[in-house]
Design an enzyme around this catalytic site. Structure first.
Site, PDB file in Angstrom:
ATOM      1  N   ASP A 148     -12.278   2.167  -1.633  1.00  0.00           N
ATOM      2  CA  ASP A 148     -13.436   2.848  -1.021  1.00  0.00           C
ATOM      3  C   ASP A 148     -13.863   4.137  -1.704  1.00  0.00           C
ATOM      4  O   ASP A 148     -15.009   4.565  -1.524  1.00  0.00           O
ATOM      5  CB  ASP A 148     -13.191   3.171   0.465  1.00  0.00           C
ATOM      6  CG  ASP A 148     -13.007   1.935   1.326  1.00  0.00           C
ATOM      7  OD1 ASP A 148     -13.276   0.825   0.828  1.00  0.00           O
ATOM      8  OD2 ASP A 148     -12.586   2.081   2.480  1.00  0.00           O
ATOM      9  N   GLU A 183      -1.636  -6.122   9.797  1.00  0.00           N
ATOM     10  CA  GLU A 183      -1.579  -4.665   9.871  1.00  0.00           C
ATOM     11  C   GLU A 183      -2.953  -4.149  10.282  1.00  0.00           C
ATOM     12  O   GLU A 183      -3.971  -4.516   9.697  1.00  0.00           O
ATOM     13  CB  GLU A 183      -1.127  -4.074   8.535  1.00  0.00           C
ATOM     14  CG  GLU A 183       0.309  -4.462   8.195  1.00  0.00           C
ATOM     15  CD  GLU A 183       0.834  -3.817   6.931  1.00  0.00           C
ATOM     16  OE1 GLU A 183       0.086  -3.033   6.312  1.00  0.00           O
ATOM     17  OE2 GLU A 183       1.988  -4.091   6.566  1.00  0.00           O
ATOM     18  N   TRP A 189       0.839  -1.198   0.000  1.00  0.00           N
ATOM     19  CA  TRP A 189       0.000   0.000   0.000  1.00  0.00           C
ATOM     20  C   TRP A 189       0.875   1.249   0.000  1.00  0.00           C
ATOM     21  O   TRP A 189       1.699   1.434   0.898  1.00  0.00           O
ATOM     22  CB  TRP A 189      -0.912   0.010   1.229  1.00  0.00           C
ATOM     23  CG  TRP A 189      -1.981  -1.049   1.195  1.00  0.00           C
ATOM     24  CD1 TRP A 189      -1.798  -2.397   1.118  1.00  0.00           C
ATOM     25  CD2 TRP A 189      -3.396  -0.843   1.253  1.00  0.00           C
ATOM     26  NE1 TRP A 189      -3.014  -3.045   1.132  1.00  0.00           N
ATOM     27  CE2 TRP A 189      -4.006  -2.121   1.208  1.00  0.00           C
ATOM     28  CE3 TRP A 189      -4.199   0.293   1.355  1.00  0.00           C
ATOM     29  CZ2 TRP A 189      -5.388  -2.285   1.251  1.00  0.00           C
ATOM     30  CZ3 TRP A 189      -5.576   0.136   1.391  1.00  0.00           C
ATOM     31  CH2 TRP A 189      -6.163  -1.137   1.341  1.00  0.00           C
ATOM     32  N   TYR A 192      -3.320   4.722  -3.065  1.00  0.00           N
ATOM     33  CA  TYR A 192      -4.275   5.058  -2.002  1.00  0.00           C
ATOM     34  C   TYR A 192      -3.870   6.350  -1.311  1.00  0.00           C
ATOM     35  O   TYR A 192      -3.325   6.344  -0.218  1.00  0.00           O
ATOM     36  CB  TYR A 192      -4.302   3.899  -1.000  1.00  0.00           C
ATOM     37  CG  TYR A 192      -5.315   3.996   0.123  1.00  0.00           C
ATOM     38  CD1 TYR A 192      -6.670   4.200  -0.133  1.00  0.00           C
ATOM     39  CD2 TYR A 192      -4.917   3.844   1.451  1.00  0.00           C
ATOM     40  CE1 TYR A 192      -7.597   4.261   0.894  1.00  0.00           C
ATOM     41  CE2 TYR A 192      -5.835   3.900   2.497  1.00  0.00           C
ATOM     42  CZ  TYR A 192      -7.176   4.109   2.218  1.00  0.00           C
ATOM     43  OH  TYR A 192      -8.090   4.160   3.247  1.00  0.00           O
ATOM     44  N   HIS A 205     -17.569  -3.997  -2.078  1.00  0.00           N
ATOM     45  CA  HIS A 205     -17.810  -5.430  -1.892  1.00  0.00           C
ATOM     46  C   HIS A 205     -19.312  -5.689  -1.970  1.00  0.00           C
ATOM     47  O   HIS A 205     -20.118  -4.764  -2.143  1.00  0.00           O
ATOM     48  CB  HIS A 205     -17.230  -5.910  -0.557  1.00  0.00           C
ATOM     49  CG  HIS A 205     -17.772  -5.182   0.648  1.00  0.00           C
ATOM     50  ND1 HIS A 205     -18.913  -5.572   1.310  1.00  0.00           N
ATOM     51  CD2 HIS A 205     -17.318  -4.083   1.301  1.00  0.00           C
ATOM     52  CE1 HIS A 205     -19.141  -4.757   2.322  1.00  0.00           C
ATOM     53  NE2 HIS A 205     -18.193  -3.834   2.335  1.00  0.00           N
ATOM     54  N   ARG A 213      -9.350  11.565   1.789  1.00  0.00           N
ATOM     55  CA  ARG A 213      -9.560  10.122   1.679  1.00  0.00           C
ATOM     56  C   ARG A 213     -10.481   9.638   2.800  1.00  0.00           C
ATOM     57  O   ARG A 213     -10.573  10.258   3.848  1.00  0.00           O
ATOM     58  CB  ARG A 213      -8.199   9.423   1.781  1.00  0.00           C
ATOM     59  CG  ARG A 213      -8.168   7.971   1.392  1.00  0.00           C
ATOM     60  CD  ARG A 213      -6.745   7.451   1.456  1.00  0.00           C
ATOM     61  NE  ARG A 213      -6.257   7.351   2.823  1.00  0.00           N
ATOM     62  CZ  ARG A 213      -4.964   7.288   3.139  1.00  0.00           C
ATOM     63  NH1 ARG A 213      -4.039   7.360   2.206  1.00  0.00           N
ATOM     64  NH2 ARG A 213      -4.602   7.152   4.396  1.00  0.00           N
ATOM     65  N   ASP A 214     -11.171   8.510   2.549  1.00  0.00           N
ATOM     66  CA  ASP A 214     -12.062   7.916   3.554  1.00  0.00           C
ATOM     67  C   ASP A 214     -13.164   8.897   3.941  1.00  0.00           C
ATOM     68  O   ASP A 214     -13.451   9.105   5.125  1.00  0.00           O
ATOM     69  CB  ASP A 214     -11.290   7.500   4.809  1.00  0.00           C
ATOM     70  CG  ASP A 214     -10.119   6.580   4.515  1.00  0.00           C
ATOM     71  OD1 ASP A 214     -10.236   5.770   3.588  1.00  0.00           O
ATOM     72  OD2 ASP A 214      -9.097   6.680   5.211  1.00  0.00           O
ATOM     73  N   LYS A 271      -5.059  -6.810   1.434  1.00  0.00           N
ATOM     74  CA  LYS A 271      -4.769  -6.333   2.790  1.00  0.00           C
ATOM     75  C   LYS A 271      -3.711  -7.224   3.432  1.00  0.00           C
ATOM     76  O   LYS A 271      -3.913  -8.429   3.571  1.00  0.00           O
ATOM     77  CB  LYS A 271      -6.039  -6.370   3.630  1.00  0.00           C
ATOM     78  CG  LYS A 271      -5.845  -6.125   5.125  1.00  0.00           C
ATOM     79  CD  LYS A 271      -5.529  -4.679   5.437  1.00  0.00           C
ATOM     80  CE  LYS A 271      -5.449  -4.469   6.950  1.00  0.00           C
ATOM     81  NZ  LYS A 271      -5.211  -3.053   7.305  1.00  0.00           N
ATOM     82  N   ASP A 277       0.205   4.581   0.760  1.00  0.00           N
ATOM     83  CA  ASP A 277      -0.824   5.403   1.370  1.00  0.00           C
ATOM     84  C   ASP A 277      -0.341   6.778   1.790  1.00  0.00           C
ATOM     85  O   ASP A 277      -1.126   7.592   2.276  1.00  0.00           O
ATOM     86  CB  ASP A 277      -1.430   4.678   2.569  1.00  0.00           C
ATOM     87  CG  ASP A 277      -0.385   4.232   3.582  1.00  0.00           C
ATOM     88  OD1 ASP A 277       0.816   4.300   3.264  1.00  0.00           O
ATOM     89  OD2 ASP A 277      -0.773   3.797   4.683  1.00  0.00           O
ATOM     90  N   ASP A 310      -6.448  -2.265  11.235  1.00  0.00           N
ATOM     91  CA  ASP A 310      -7.421  -1.443  10.518  1.00  0.00           C
ATOM     92  C   ASP A 310      -7.606  -0.077  11.170  1.00  0.00           C
ATOM     93  O   ASP A 310      -7.901   0.904  10.484  1.00  0.00           O
ATOM     94  CB  ASP A 310      -8.776  -2.141  10.478  1.00  0.00           C
ATOM     95  CG  ASP A 310      -8.764  -3.400   9.642  1.00  0.00           C
ATOM     96  OD1 ASP A 310      -8.090  -3.411   8.593  1.00  0.00           O
ATOM     97  OD2 ASP A 310      -9.428  -4.379  10.029  1.00  0.00           O
ATOM     98  N   SER A 318     -10.660  10.007   9.304  1.00  0.00           N
ATOM     99  CA  SER A 318      -9.850   9.749   8.122  1.00  0.00           C
ATOM    100  C   SER A 318      -8.369   9.722   8.477  1.00  0.00           C
ATOM    101  O   SER A 318      -7.914  10.475   9.330  1.00  0.00           O
ATOM    102  CB  SER A 318     -10.087  10.830   7.060  1.00  0.00           C
ATOM    103  OG  SER A 318      -9.175  10.695   5.997  1.00  0.00           O
TER     104      SER A 318
END
Length: 448
Positions: A225, A401, A138, A173, A270, A178-179, A397, A140, A403, A185
């Site tokens: 997402d 690690e 990732w 990402y 999903h 984001r989020d 994922k 990020d 969440d 976030s």
């Protein structure tokens, strides 16, 4: 957004001799734009979509193209790295076929360090096997971009030494804001603080690294997402405010990564998110429109589903939490979404994350996503997917690690991480969660 054709006409006739005032990465045109339409020397005003033209690195100054359907402008990746440009035509078929998937060294090191802390010899041996299972890396934060070059160089060297062709899996990402629907976030860029231009630079830095190693194939999941939030969460102020930036950023990423031959899968949430019947058509329309707005990039292979989630690819029976949704697992979701995608001209190929899907019926609500108790590692990465629509089962994922933290005093705390079905004593998102990793190992299905 404005839809005035008069404004488009006005933009198209601005004379080319206007003094260039717009700096690199700044906006220089688009529907509703009233500012300067020329760029500083060495950059070109390039159409990203009808509403946004941007100054990108180039050799000559240019006025923006109009939004006419016959006008097409190709953006130039702002890279200065050496390396040959890949073919503009992707290989036919599954991009994973014939390639050795690169094992990310940092994750292997995390796993080995975690295994060393396990006293039970049987569990320790099982844990060590995870180090040999490929996961995605990732990216990020922008600071991680140079490490992509390190991994690509390593994969290139391994390929030359072994005679094998290597493939590196990454997650792009870092969109601004984001989020947008999350309660907290962890993104580093803010739209209000020039986040979109910073995101363009982030993409450029990834592209610069990839361009150096054309002998290594790169597969990317694009922005988990983000687009799913634009289908279902525009009632959230942060999401409605981020809609334009999400689209512009995604289009830019698709164009630039396509130019260096990255095989891409847009994230599609999903089954429990976009798999509901009311969401399928809007989702397919959004993906198809972005695909067209990005110029139908040849290397956009399809969609990624179940990223960092827990759904089974094919459940033996519906989990009670899925009640009311006939698409109760990922294969039902994919089979329902694919025809709508095909109707819109979007490539209907998929990869599915099964990294933490080994145990089902463990959530109280389908929307629970944070360190769910009782989870286990799932089906190993494979091309034997049982479906012509699915290119690969993957682990996106990296299991172990975290969440998100369960510490309510943390500024990054999200209430989902404090639910009764979320593991307690969780550290900050992205950091190692030893006890959770041990649970994933113990509950792995199939067993490690």
């Amino acid at each position: 957004m404005f839809k005035s054709t008069a404004l488009v006409a006005l933009i198209s006739v601005v004379p080319a001799f206007v003094n260039a005032a717009q700096p690199l990465y700044a906006q220089c045109g688009g529907i509703g734009w009233t500012g300067d339409t020329s760029c500083v020397s060495g950059s070109v005003c390039t159409k990203l979509n009808d509403y946004y033209f941007q100054c990108l690195a180039g050799t000559t100054t240019s006025t923006p193209a109009t939004s006419s359907s016959t006008s097409k402008t190709t953006s130039t990746p702002t890279t200065s790295s050496s390396g040959s440009t890949p073919s503009t035509t992707p290989a036919a078929g599954n991009p994973y076929t014939g390639y050795q998937i690169y094992l990310t060294p940092y994750y292997a090191d995390e796993v080995k360090a975690a295994a060393a802390k396990i006293s039970d010899a049987t569990q320790k041996a099982k844990a060590l096997k995870v180090a040999d299972i490929p996961t995605f890396t990732w990216f990020d934060v922008v600071a991680k971009a140079p490490t992509l070059g390190t991994y690509l160089a390593d994969a290139s060297a391994k390929g030359k030494a072994s005679g094998q062709k290597y493939l590196v899996q990454i997650v792009v990402y870092d969109l601004p804001d984001r989020d947008c629907a999350a309660l907290a976030s962890n993104g580093e860029f803010s739209i209000a603080k020039d986040g979109l231009n910073k995101y363009y630079d982030y993409i450029d830095q990834l592209v610069a690294q990839i361009k150096k190693y054309p002998d290594v194939r790169v597969v990317a999941v694009i922005e988990p997402d983000s687009l799913a939030n634009l289908v279902t969460n525009l009632n959230v102020a942060k999401c409605s405010g981020a809609q334009t930036a999400y689209k512009q950023g995604t289009i830019y990423a698709l164009k630039q990564l396509n130019a260096v031959g990255v095989y891409m899968y847009l994230d599609a949430g999903h089954a429990g998110w976009l798999g509901w019947s009311a969401n399928l058509t809007p989702a397919a329309q959004l993906f198809s429109q972005l695909y067209k707005d990005a110029g139908s990039p040849a290397y956009l292979r399809g969609l990624a589903t179940n990223v960092a989630n827990y759904n089974a690819l094919s459940a033996g029976s519906p989990d009670p939490i899925t009640q009311g949704n006939s698409n109760y697992d990922e294969i039902h979701y994919i089979n329902a979404l694919a025809p709508a995608l095909a109707a819109g001209g979007f490539p209907a190929h998929f990869i599915v994350d099964q990294g933490r899907s080994g145990v089902q019926n463990i959530r109280q609500q389908w929307g629970d996503w944070c360190n769910v108790k009782g989870a286990g590692f799932g089906t190993r990465p494979t091309l034997n997917t049982g479906s012509s629509l699915i290119d690969a089962i993957v682990w996106v994922k990296p299991g172990g690690e975290c969440d998100g933290t369960s510490d309510t005093s943390s500024p990054r705390y999200d209430a989902h991480c404090g639910l009764s079905d979320a593991a307690p004593n969780a550290p900050e998102a992205g950091t190692w969660f030893q006890s959770y990793f041990e649970t994933l190992v113990k509950n792995a299905n199939p067993a490690l």
